[in-house]
Structure formats: C-alpha cells, structure tokens
Design a protein around this motif. Sequence first.
Motif, PDB file in Angstrom:
ATOM      1  N   SER A  41       0.817  -1.224   0.000  1.00  0.00           N
ATOM      2  CA  SER A  41       0.000   0.000   0.000  1.00  0.00           C
ATOM      3  C   SER A  41       0.846   1.267   0.000  1.00  0.00           C
ATOM      4  O   SER A  41       0.521   2.252  -0.679  1.00  0.00           O
ATOM      5  N   ALA A  42       1.958   1.261   0.728  1.00  0.00           N
ATOM      6  CA  ALA A  42       2.811   2.455   0.780  1.00  0.00           C
ATOM      7  C   ALA A  42       3.409   2.749  -0.596  1.00  0.00           C
ATOM      8  O   ALA A  42       3.425   3.907  -1.045  1.00  0.00           O
ATOM      9  N   GLU A  43       3.900   1.705  -1.273  1.00  0.00           N
ATOM     10  CA  GLU A  43       4.472   1.896  -2.616  1.00  0.00           C
ATOM     11  C   GLU A  43       3.405   2.344  -3.607  1.00  0.00           C
ATOM     12  O   GLU A  43       3.656   3.190  -4.474  1.00  0.00           O
ATOM     13  N   LEU A  44       2.211   1.775  -3.489  1.00  0.00           N
ATOM     14  CA  LEU A  44       1.131   2.149  -4.393  1.00  0.00           C
ATOM     15  C   LEU A  44       0.707   3.601  -4.195  1.00  0.00           C
ATOM     16  O   LEU A  44       0.433   4.322  -5.164  1.00  0.00           O
ATOM     17  N   GLU A  45       0.663   4.039  -2.949  1.00  0.00           N
ATOM     18  CA  GLU A  45       0.321   5.437  -2.669  1.00  0.00           C
ATOM     19  C   GLU A  45       1.392   6.373  -3.223  1.00  0.00           C
ATOM     20  O   GLU A  45       1.099   7.425  -3.800  1.00  0.00           O
ATOM     21  N   GLU A  46       2.654   5.974  -3.049  1.00  0.00           N
ATOM     22  CA  GLU A  46       3.767   6.783  -3.569  1.00  0.00           C
ATOM     23  C   GLU A  46       3.691   6.870  -5.094  1.00  0.00           C
ATOM     24  O   GLU A  46       3.826   7.966  -5.673  1.00  0.00           O
ATOM     25  N   LEU A  47       3.466   5.756  -5.734  1.00  0.00           N
ATOM     26  CA  LEU A  47       3.369   5.732  -7.186  1.00  0.00           C
ATOM     27  C   LEU A  47       2.183   6.552  -7.670  1.00  0.00           C
ATOM     28  O   LEU A  47       2.284   7.305  -8.648  1.00  0.00           O
ATOM     29  N   SER A  48       1.059   6.417  -6.990  1.00  0.00           N
ATOM     30  CA  SER A  48      -0.125   7.180  -7.357  1.00  0.00           C
ATOM     31  C   SER A  48       0.155   8.686  -7.317  1.00  0.00           C
ATOM     32  O   SER A  48      -0.243   9.434  -8.209  1.00  0.00           O
ATOM     33  N   GLY A  49       0.870   9.134  -6.282  1.00  0.00           N
ATOM     34  CA  GLY A  49       1.211  10.548  -6.173  1.00  0.00           C
ATOM     35  C   GLY A  49       2.093  11.013  -7.319  1.00  0.00           C
ATOM     36  O   GLY A  49       1.902  12.115  -7.867  1.00  0.00           O
TER      37      GLY A  49
END
Length: 288
Positions: A266-274
């Motif tokens: 989830s942390a990587e996905l949030e970072e990528l989304s940003g």
Amino acid sequence: MAGTSTGGILALGLTIPKFPGRPLYRAKEFVSMFEHEGPRIFSRSMVRTLLTTDSLFWKKYSSHGIEQVLLEYFGDSRLSDAVTDVLIPSYEIERRFPFFFKSSNARCRPDYDFPARDIARATSAAPSYFDPMTIPTGTNSDNYTLIDGGVFANNPTACALVEAQSTLPHPNGYLVVSLGTGSVMRRLPLKLARYWGAARWVKPLLDAIFDGVSSTVDFQLRQLLPTGYYRFQPDLKGRNHSLDNTSRGNMAALKALANRMIDEKSAELEELSGILKKSARLQPSTAR
C-alpha cells in the motif's frame, strides 16, 4: 505499454477500443472477462480430454474458444487504433526470431497494422495449450507463425524500456511500473527430479523458464533504475499457478492473493499514485 500473453491481452484491451471513437475498456472489465470467460477459453471435448491427459502428444485445447472471446472483445479494431504506444512480444517459430507488434510501426506501415484480436491470440498461444497463430505477412501470400511471447519475454519490462529509450529519449530518465501475474513457488524436489526424463521435465521446465526469465528482468531493472522502478508481483502457492485452472475457487484464491499484495504494498502504491498524478498535471494531454 508492453505486455506478454495475459499481459498482452490487457495492454491491448486498455489502449484499443472495440470500435473507433468508443470508450476504452476499464481494468475491472477484464477482471470480469477472466472470471467469466475462462471456462470458455479453456474448454475441451471429452475426446480431447482423454487424448490430452498429459498434453505430451496433442495440444490441450481447441483455439476456437479463445478466438471467439477475443473477437467479442476486440471486434475489428487494429493495432493502429491504440491511443498510446503499445509493444506486444510473440515468437516466430518457422523463421526463429522474436516478433514485436508495435503500434508505432502499425501507424506508418499498413502491412504491420494487424487486427488486435490476432495479436492477442498470438502473444497468448502458449505451447502445448493452443495452436500457434498464423497471421498473413501483408506483403505476399506468406504467413507469420507465432507462439506465446513468454518463451523469451515473459516479463517484457526490459523490452519496453529499450523501446522507450530508442523512440522517446528523455534526459531525466523513466518511471517504470511492472505488473506481474504471479511467481510460481512450487518446489522441484531433487529426489524426484533426478529421475525425470525429457517427458517429465517438459512442464516443470516451461515453468522454470517463464519464471526465471521474469525474475532476471526484475533483477536487471533494479540495477539499471535504482529509483523510478516499481514491481508488483504476488507469490503463487498451491494450485494457483495453473494456467488453465478457471474454477470458481481458484479465481477467488487469485483475487485474494492480489488483494493481500495490494495491502502489503500500500505504501508503494500510494507513492506511485502521487507521482503519476503529479506527472499528469505537468504534462500536456495528447492522444498518442
């Protein structure tokens, strides 16, 4: 976008509308396709079932089911209809060379502008499961004879990066997002493998090649792009690795594995989304 086999179907489906001017498919529509059309893609008669118990002497499935599904999803759309650059690997078995379907070629070369459904069929023509796909060359009466691109590019991320570097050079480098369909975790115990002959090694060897190629590309990309590279790949366990296991229980198990990976990453996905949202605000909107 680049994709091989299942990934190739997805890459085509997310960038090419069924009819010109129509909205693109959404990712969740292909979740539904794999859930509901799997039994039709991997269907066989009782006679074929009896004759292909071990798949050693005859392909496991008729190509009719998968071709009908691809026709329904892609219609008469062509590679040149892609709204962004697309690269789909396959392998030509008679001439013995890697074959890349590229939308950039299709837009300037009519003989390379193949129907999307035929490309999807070619890149997913897994050996021992389906017939090779024959596609007219477009310049004479000859054909290309193509099989699953996974035999050399099961993970086409490196192919995509090379294509981007040669056609879209960027001084600040690239953001690469790689989505896997799962890594086979089943062990091959020495006490059994040491006695296997050619016939017993066929299926395990294919799994090892596909998974080994994918893992090697992942290692290479992590060295080449210490930043700006994201890889999302769940570990498959139990029977979930079976290419043609379309049972309701297995579909549920695969979705559960995906959801668990999403939670863990989830942390990587949030970072990528940003990063993607920021990039979208900075870049002008273009059709291609």
